[in-house]
Structures are given as structure tokens and as C-alpha cells.
Design a protein around this motif. Sequence first.
Motif, mmCIF file in Angstrom:
data_model
loop_
_atom_site.group_PDB
_atom_site.id
_atom_site.type_symbol
_atom_site.label_atom_id
_atom_site.label_comp_id
_atom_site.label_asym_id
_atom_site.label_seq_id
_atom_site.Cartn_x
_atom_site.Cartn_y
_atom_site.Cartn_z
ATOM 1 N N THR A 69 30.206 49.044 33.749
ATOM 2 C CA THR A 69 30.486 47.768 34.407
ATOM 3 C C THR A 69 30.764 46.731 33.329
ATOM 4 O O THR A 69 29.907 46.488 32.474
ATOM 5 C CB THR A 69 29.276 47.314 35.253
ATOM 6 N N ASP A 95 25.552 53.214 32.352
ATOM 7 C CA ASP A 95 24.533 53.997 33.033
ATOM 8 C C ASP A 95 24.940 55.472 33.018
ATOM 9 O O ASP A 95 26.015 55.830 33.513
ATOM 10 C CB ASP A 95 24.409 53.469 34.478
ATOM 11 N N HIS A 96 24.106 56.297 32.418
ATOM 12 C CA HIS A 96 24.358 57.739 32.459
ATOM 13 C C HIS A 96 23.816 58.253 33.782
ATOM 14 O O HIS A 96 22.610 58.235 34.025
ATOM 15 C CB HIS A 96 23.658 58.419 31.274
ATOM 16 N N GLU A 97 24.724 58.699 34.669
ATOM 17 C CA GLU A 97 24.295 59.040 36.031
ATOM 18 C C GLU A 97 23.882 60.490 36.167
ATOM 19 O O GLU A 97 23.557 60.934 37.261
ATOM 20 C CB GLU A 97 25.424 58.725 37.015
ATOM 21 N N ARG A 123 34.056 54.788 36.398
ATOM 22 C CA ARG A 123 33.191 55.898 36.025
ATOM 23 C C ARG A 123 33.977 56.838 35.126
ATOM 24 O O ARG A 123 35.188 56.996 35.290
ATOM 25 C CB ARG A 123 32.700 56.641 37.274
ATOM 26 N N TRP A 136 28.422 62.132 34.344
ATOM 27 C CA TRP A 136 29.085 60.913 34.803
ATOM 28 C C TRP A 136 28.470 59.683 34.163
ATOM 29 O O TRP A 136 27.249 59.565 34.082
ATOM 30 C CB TRP A 136 28.987 60.790 36.331
ATOM 31 N N ILE A 137 29.344 58.785 33.729
ATOM 32 C CA ILE A 137 28.872 57.531 33.139
ATOM 33 C C ILE A 137 29.508 56.379 33.895
ATOM 34 O O ILE A 137 30.724 56.386 34.130
ATOM 35 C CB ILE A 137 29.282 57.456 31.651
ATOM 36 N N ARG A 138 28.678 55.434 34.319
ATOM 37 C CA ARG A 138 29.217 54.263 35.017
ATOM 38 C C ARG A 138 29.293 53.102 34.031
ATOM 39 O O ARG A 138 28.359 52.835 33.288
ATOM 40 C CB ARG A 138 28.307 53.881 36.198
ATOM 41 N N GLU A 185 36.610 52.573 40.236
ATOM 42 C CA GLU A 185 35.817 52.446 41.460
ATOM 43 C C GLU A 185 36.616 51.610 42.447
ATOM 44 O O GLU A 185 37.105 50.532 42.113
ATOM 45 C CB GLU A 185 34.483 51.751 41.154
ATOM 46 N N GLU A 212 34.553 47.806 37.358
ATOM 47 C CA GLU A 212 33.667 48.949 37.343
ATOM 48 C C GLU A 212 34.466 50.239 37.346
ATOM 49 O O GLU A 212 35.428 50.387 38.078
ATOM 50 C CB GLU A 212 32.775 48.890 38.585
#
Lengths: 349, 199
Positions: B178, B164-166, B132, B174-176, B124, B130
Motif C-alpha cells: 500500500t 504485508d507478507h500474506e 499485490r 503473496w505480498i500486499r 487491487e 494498493e
Amino acid sequence: MTRAAGVTDAAGFDVLMPMHLRVGADGRVIHAGPTLRRIAGDRPVAGRALFDVVEFRRPRGIADMAGLWRRAGQPLVLHWRGPCRTQFKGVAVPADREGGLILNLSFGIALVDAIRDHDLKAGDFAPTDLAVEMLYVLEAKATILDEWRKLNGRLHSARLAAEAQAYTDTLTGLGNRRAMDHVLERLVADGQAFGLVHLDLDFFKAVNDTLGHAAGDHVLQVAAQAMSDVTRAEDTLVRAGGDEFLLILPGQVDGARLRDLSERLIARLQQPIPFAGEMCRISGSAGIAVSHGGDMTVPVILARADEALYAAKAAGRGRAVVYGDRRVAPAMAGAAGQALPRPDPAGTA
Amino acid sequence: MHGLVNRAIQCFVRDTYGAATWEALAREGDLPLAGFEAMFVYDDAVTDRMLDAAVSVLGRPRDTVLEDLGTYLVSHPNVETLRRLLRFGGETFEEFVESLDDLPRRAALALPELDLPALEVVPEDGRDTELRVACRWPRAGFGHVLVGMLRTLADDYGALVLLDHEGWDGDAEWIRITVMSGAFSTGRPFRLAGSWALP
């Protein structure tokens, strides 16, 4: 090494070659890379003579700095002197005009021993070194081999079970015709002596016809148990089909003893068998042949046992006849047909 | 689908919910009652039936089942070897995540016929902590398995992370990720020399 010190700086060399030794012209170690310092443990190598720290294996005859100089640029095999004789691959190159050398090392094929003996971490290898990838592949290979081994074990057990099933008569638990062929062929091929008893139940058809198939099946199971009781573990008992059985007895070639055994068996078979409130009465006839080891083929010995069985039947049932024996034994349980619970429908007695 | 994948799902159900649940699931999904062989390749439809049956027999949403599967894969002692193979990806959690790009190639080193999702790690802008991960596979849902794996591996490394599974945007899940702290706890020890290397 944050700023441009250049690779002539020892810290730079430590990153590129964590397993290098800087050696002076006098043969003393000036500096060791961090991974070698770790391997050296509480016996630091700096200041010691190179040839006290390592021993060269290949090529042979490297015993001093001059010898090492002559081999500069060539692949070397050496090992650590110390409690852990870790093996290394190496290469030496001139380091300065005075005669100093840099000797860079790797574990090569001894990698697994080295990480085990020295508990090395990924950070002990240069980032460009493939050692960690090699360890990964080795571990993956070990895992997959293990899976294959387990699979092979399962398949092997399944094959054994299928083989046992293929050789078994499901009703009686005795061997079937396939088992008979297999055992006889092996005995003949090995030239082993054995006795063969061909046993036919008498009056079995009458039981089946009057009391039904369930009674018939029960009689067959009781008969099989009787055969198992009078024989040894190493004998092979076969239900060859219907009410026909074969007893294969390795090492038993004495006709008189085989007749004895058959008569005892027939006596057992003549004992009434209770089933669902009824009594099933059968008897048996036996034809006996012996092979003294490789002297006849399987069809010949089977034909002889068959011929003896025919003679037993012709002589009045409830008898055991040895092939080639002219004397026909008297029927079991007195005169044939009389003492027997059911009259012989064909009236051969 | 490779038998390893099917067998992993089978072992997850058996080890987590018991043999009786696995048998109920196998009947529901018309699967081999004795289970799958890890070294065989099965028709993809079998895996789909197994997952459908798992959702119905376990009575849990598909995403939860998949995430629990991911957790199981890197934490249960019966599949310890997978956790070890993954830990070869990096010395820290951050290194591990950055090595996810290589995961299918790493798997292929071991088993060329094992077809794993293509993973792409995208940093990111302007944020060091962070990133993705895009997960591309013909079947949606692996992203949830990956979330379960990453969550558990973060503990394994001793890192504190938010995951976070977006969702699915058409060609990728997409998985974020952090990373709050790379060294939050001591984590579980990892040695390069596994039990296979011991005498």
C-alpha cells in the motif's frame, strides 16, 4: 497534450521525440525538444541557425539546408557545437511544404558520455527509447566484469602459491628437483653460463641412525641455511633428495672460485651442530662443473658434476673437486678421516 | 543455486554480524570456510544448509533472517551496485513496483544463468495505491527477502508504504503493498551514470 491535439502539436512531438529540432526553411531552429533544451542549457537554440548549433560529420559535406534536404531519411552523425561536443545519431525528414525539416537525434554509442556530461534522467528519454535499458545492461556488465576480475585475481594468487609450493622442498625451504630441472633447462635454453655444485653431506646417515630423524631434519635445515649464507640471491639452491644438494650459480664459471665457495661451505658444515643436548657432526663433499653457455645439455652437466663429486668422495671426503681438474685438493680440516669427528665407516679415506 | 545468491547471504552475515559469526555458520552448515565464488553455480542443498545454519547460529526466526537479508541487499554500501541496478526499474517507487514483473528478465540480461523467482504484480480493483505481488519460486521464503528489499527501496525512493507478507497459498507467496505517499521524503539520489561511467 491531454486532448486530441494530434502529433502536429509541438508538445506531442516533445513526448515522442524529446531530442528533436524543428528547423525552418531558412535554416533557423524553430523549436527544440526538452532534452535538447536541457543540453543547450543557458544557450537556447530556438532562433539560432541550425549549422551554428550542430556540425554534421557523416555523410560528409552537409553544410546547408539544401545539403540536409538531399540526405533526408538517411542516417546522420553530428555533434553539438559548444563546450560539450556531444555526438549524436540523427535523421531528418521534411516537416512542411515550405522546406522546413524535423531533425530527430539520439545519443547512439555516445550515450554514456552524454548522461555523464549532462546528468540526464530516465525521464529525459522517450518512454520507447532503449537508452535506459542499455545503461542498465552496461552497468550490469561492469559489475559482472568486476566480479570476474576479482575471481581471476584470486585464482592467479592461488596458482602462484601452488606453483611456489610445487617447486619447494618443504623441510628446508630450498627448491626441489622440479625447480632444479626448470632452472637448468631455462639456463641451457637461454645459453647462459653457470656453475653447478653438487653437494653431498658426509656422515649424515650416522646422525640419522644414532640421534634420530628429528636430529637429521635439523641438520638438513642448518645445512640449507649455510648454503643460503654463502650464495647470492640469484643462485638457485636445491635439495635434490635425501642429503644431496645442488647449487646452481648463474654467471659463475671460474672453477677456482667455485671450489673456494664450496670449501667455505664445507668448513661451515663441519662445525658441530647442537641438537637436544647432543652435537651432530657432519661434513660435505662437492663436485663442481661449469657450463659456458649452451655448450652442453642438462644431463651432460649433471653427469660432470656427479663425476667430480665421485672423485671428491674417492679422494677422501670433505673435499671439493672441479670436473676436469686433475689436481685433487687436500681435504678440509686436515687429513681426511683424522680431523673429522666421525670416522668414515666405509674406510675410503 | 547461483554463487551470487550464496555469496550475498555470506556477505550479509559477514557484514552484519562479523567474520567470526560467518565462520561459525560455515562450520555449522558444512560450507566452504573461505566463502562462495560469485561466478560459480553451487548445488541447491548448499543454500538450504546455509539458511538452516543462519537460523540456528543467529538465533532468529527464518522469516526475520530473510527479511534482514533483503534490507541488507539494497542498503549496505558493499552491495551498492544491486541497489543501483534495481533503481533502473523505475523513476518512482510505484514505477519500480510495476516493473517487478520484468525483474527476472532484467537479471537474465546481465546473467542468463541466474534463476530468480517469477514475480507477478496484480493491481487491487478500484484501489490505485494498493497492489499485490505474487512470488513464485521452488523454495518458499523469497517473499520475505522481497519485503525487506521493498521496505528499504521505498525509503530509497522517498515513498511511504505499508508492506504485508500474506503468506503462502500453495503456488505463490503473496505480498500486499500500500503506497501511502509516493513522495513522502526526498529519498536517496540516483544518477543514471554510475561510477563505472566516470572517467
